[in-house]
Design a protein around this motif. Sequence first.
Motif, PDB file in Angstrom:
ATOM      1  N   ASN A 145      53.119  79.119  64.038  1.00 41.12           N
ATOM      2  CA  ASN A 145      52.550  80.356  63.497  1.00 41.12           C
ATOM      3  C   ASN A 145      52.002  80.156  62.092  1.00 41.12           C
ATOM      4  N   ARG A 146      52.718  79.416  61.249  1.00 42.82           N
ATOM      5  CA  ARG A 146      52.209  79.164  59.895  1.00 42.82           C
ATOM      6  C   ARG A 146      50.872  78.422  59.940  1.00 42.82           C
ATOM      7  N   LEU A 147      50.773  77.500  60.888  1.00 41.75           N
ATOM      8  CA  LEU A 147      49.543  76.709  61.012  1.00 41.75           C
ATOM      9  C   LEU A 147      48.393  77.490  61.651  1.00 41.75           C
ATOM     10  N   GLY A 148      48.715  78.654  62.208  1.00 39.07           N
ATOM     11  CA  GLY A 148      47.674  79.443  62.866  1.00 39.07           C
ATOM     12  C   GLY A 148      47.333  78.941  64.259  1.00 39.07           C
ATOM     13  N   THR A 180      61.011  67.628  63.139  1.00 34.73           N
ATOM     14  CA  THR A 180      61.198  66.683  62.027  1.00 34.73           C
ATOM     15  C   THR A 180      60.520  67.226  60.766  1.00 34.73           C
ATOM     16  N   TRP A 181      59.311  67.790  60.924  1.00 36.28           N
ATOM     17  CA  TRP A 181      58.595  68.341  59.767  1.00 36.28           C
ATOM     18  C   TRP A 181      59.307  69.578  59.226  1.00 36.28           C
ATOM     19  N   GLY A 182      59.860  70.369  60.134  1.00 35.02           N
ATOM     20  CA  GLY A 182      60.553  71.598  59.728  1.00 35.02           C
ATOM     21  C   GLY A 182      61.859  71.330  59.007  1.00 35.02           C
ATOM     22  N   THR A 184      62.265  68.826  56.946  1.00 40.55           N
ATOM     23  CA  THR A 184      62.029  68.118  55.684  1.00 40.55           C
ATOM     24  C   THR A 184      60.990  68.806  54.790  1.00 40.55           C
ATOM     25  N   ILE A 185      59.849  69.207  55.358  1.00 37.24           N
ATOM     26  CA  ILE A 185      58.743  69.719  54.543  1.00 37.24           C
ATOM     27  C   ILE A 185      58.458  71.198  54.821  1.00 37.24           C
ATOM     28  N   CYS A 186      58.201  71.538  56.058  1.00 34.25           N
ATOM     29  CA  CYS A 186      57.871  72.939  56.385  1.00 34.25           C
ATOM     30  C   CYS A 186      59.159  73.699  56.681  1.00 34.25           C
ATOM     31  N   ARG A 187      60.020  73.755  55.655  1.00 31.30           N
ATOM     32  CA  ARG A 187      61.349  74.347  55.808  1.00 31.30           C
ATOM     33  C   ARG A 187      61.249  75.866  55.999  1.00 31.30           C
ATOM     34  N   PRO A 191      58.826  76.346  51.868  1.00 30.01           N
ATOM     35  CA  PRO A 191      58.228  75.115  52.419  1.00 30.01           C
ATOM     36  C   PRO A 191      57.522  74.334  51.312  1.00 30.01           C
ATOM     37  N   LEU A 192      57.505  73.023  51.469  1.00 24.76           N
ATOM     38  CA  LEU A 192      56.935  72.160  50.424  1.00 24.76           C
ATOM     39  C   LEU A 192      55.439  71.921  50.680  1.00 24.76           C
ATOM     40  N   CYS A 193      54.676  73.003  50.672  1.00 22.66           N
ATOM     41  CA  CYS A 193      53.240  72.895  50.993  1.00 22.66           C
ATOM     42  C   CYS A 193      52.502  71.889  50.112  1.00 22.66           C
ATOM     43  N   PRO A 194      52.773  71.812  48.798  1.00 24.45           N
ATOM     44  CA  PRO A 194      52.027  70.853  47.995  1.00 24.45           C
ATOM     45  C   PRO A 194      52.243  69.400  48.436  1.00 24.45           C
ATOM     46  N   VAL A 197      51.100  66.981  54.495  1.00 29.03           N
ATOM     47  CA  VAL A 197      49.869  66.299  54.929  1.00 29.03           C
ATOM     48  C   VAL A 197      48.895  67.249  55.641  1.00 29.03           C
ATOM     49  N   LEU A 198      49.379  68.449  55.972  1.00 30.10           N
ATOM     50  CA  LEU A 198      48.517  69.410  56.662  1.00 30.10           C
ATOM     51  C   LEU A 198      48.005  70.497  55.725  1.00 30.10           C
ATOM     52  N   ALA A 199      48.297  70.382  54.423  1.00 36.07           N
ATOM     53  CA  ALA A 199      48.024  71.482  53.489  1.00 36.07           C
ATOM     54  C   ALA A 199      46.564  71.923  53.514  1.00 36.07           C
ATOM     55  N   ASP A 200      45.630  70.967  53.635  1.00 34.34           N
ATOM     56  CA  ASP A 200      44.209  71.359  53.582  1.00 34.34           C
ATOM     57  C   ASP A 200      43.741  72.042  54.871  1.00 34.34           C
ATOM     58  N   LEU A 201      44.510  71.888  55.957  1.00 37.63           N
ATOM     59  CA  LEU A 201      44.126  72.503  57.239  1.00 37.63           C
ATOM     60  C   LEU A 201      44.866  73.809  57.497  1.00 37.63           C
ATOM     61  N   CYS A 202      45.933  74.032  56.749  1.00 39.58           N
ATOM     62  CA  CYS A 202      46.903  75.063  57.133  1.00 39.58           C
ATOM     63  C   CYS A 202      46.638  76.382  56.410  1.00 39.58           C
ATOM     64  N   PRO A 203      46.510  77.480  57.146  1.00 41.36           N
ATOM     65  CA  PRO A 203      46.332  78.783  56.491  1.00 41.36           C
ATOM     66  C   PRO A 203      47.637  79.315  55.877  1.00 41.36           C
ATOM     67  N   LYS A 204      48.733  78.647  56.163  1.00 44.79           N
ATOM     68  CA  LYS A 204      50.063  79.026  55.614  1.00 44.79           C
ATOM     69  C   LYS A 204      50.396  80.494  55.925  1.00 44.79           C
ATOM     70  N   THR A 205      50.127  80.865  57.135  1.00 44.50           N
ATOM     71  CA  THR A 205      50.338  82.259  57.551  1.00 44.50           C
ATOM     72  C   THR A 205      51.798  82.672  57.349  1.00 44.50           C
TER      73      THR A 205
HETATM   74  S1  SF4 Z   1      51.000  73.496  54.500  1.00 45.24           S
HETATM   75 FE1  SF4 Z   1      51.476  74.637  56.394  1.00 45.24          FE
HETATM   76  S2  SF4 Z   1      52.533  73.154  57.717  1.00 45.24           S
HETATM   77 FE2  SF4 Z   1      52.550  72.326  55.634  1.00 45.24          FE
HETATM   78  S3  SF4 Z   1      54.510  72.994  54.731  1.00 45.24           S
HETATM   79 FE3  SF4 Z   1      52.971  74.543  54.172  1.00 45.24          FE
HETATM   80  S4  SF4 Z   1      53.078  76.103  55.784  1.00 45.24           S
HETATM   81 FE4  SF4 Z   1      54.105  74.266  56.553  1.00 45.24          FE
END
Ligand code: SF4
Length: 214
Positions: A145-148, A180-182, A184-187, A191-194, A197-205
């Motif tokens: 859902n965050r990734l859209g 695995t991503w959830g 560590t990074i997309c908690r 979430p550690l968006c900065p 690796v998907l930050a430029d594609l992700c709308p962070k919904t």
């Molecule tokens: S950029 Fe998107 S996938 Fe990455 S941590 Fe943030 S919300 Fe999650």
Amino acid sequence: MRRLAKAIDGLDAPAVEKIARDQHEDPFQVLIATMLSAQTKDAVTAAASERLFSVARTPRTMLKLDVKQIEGLIYPASFYRNKAVHVTQTCEQIMTRFGGRVPSTMEELLTLPGVGRKTANLVLILAHGSASNICVDTHVHRISNRLGWVSTRTPDETEHALYVASQKKWWPFINLYLVTWGQTICRPVYPLCPACVLADLCPKTGVERMGKPR
Ligand code: SF4
């Protein structure tokens, strides 16, 4: 998915994935470990599974334990009392209805006590080699859902939406990559968006606050 495949290389795999690899995709151990993993931290699932399987690795030997013994072995997994009952009932069903083998269809797996779609899908993928299932847990639901990729309210809705939204070649890997991503990074919170690796594609919904990478 290609970026995630590279990014998770070297990170700790989810507990049930490790158990499946270590136990040569044994369907019984994958099934029981997945049942224990519900709403339970990975380290607790791994330790509880190890204690339980050190005593009983098959439905036949598991049925020699009473529910209290199973409770003691799997504590402190969440809902350990319910899970101990379900483990016993599931073993009884496997022995009486399925000749001692874990069934290999969604319909049959869903008839086992305590087994829902998440558990059934993971057993089909990790133990029966299915390439036609997607296992959606809370991490997969949240991150999709965050990734859209989807816009859904429940994990079941997410599973069905992902069959439409994603390429079939990725279906067996979606759980491994996103869990695995959830972890560590997309908690779930901050979430550690900065650092993603998907930050430029992700709308962070739905992401209101991000964490700061160390
Ligand atoms: S950029 Fe998107 S996938 Fe990455 S941590 Fe943030 S919300 Fe999650």
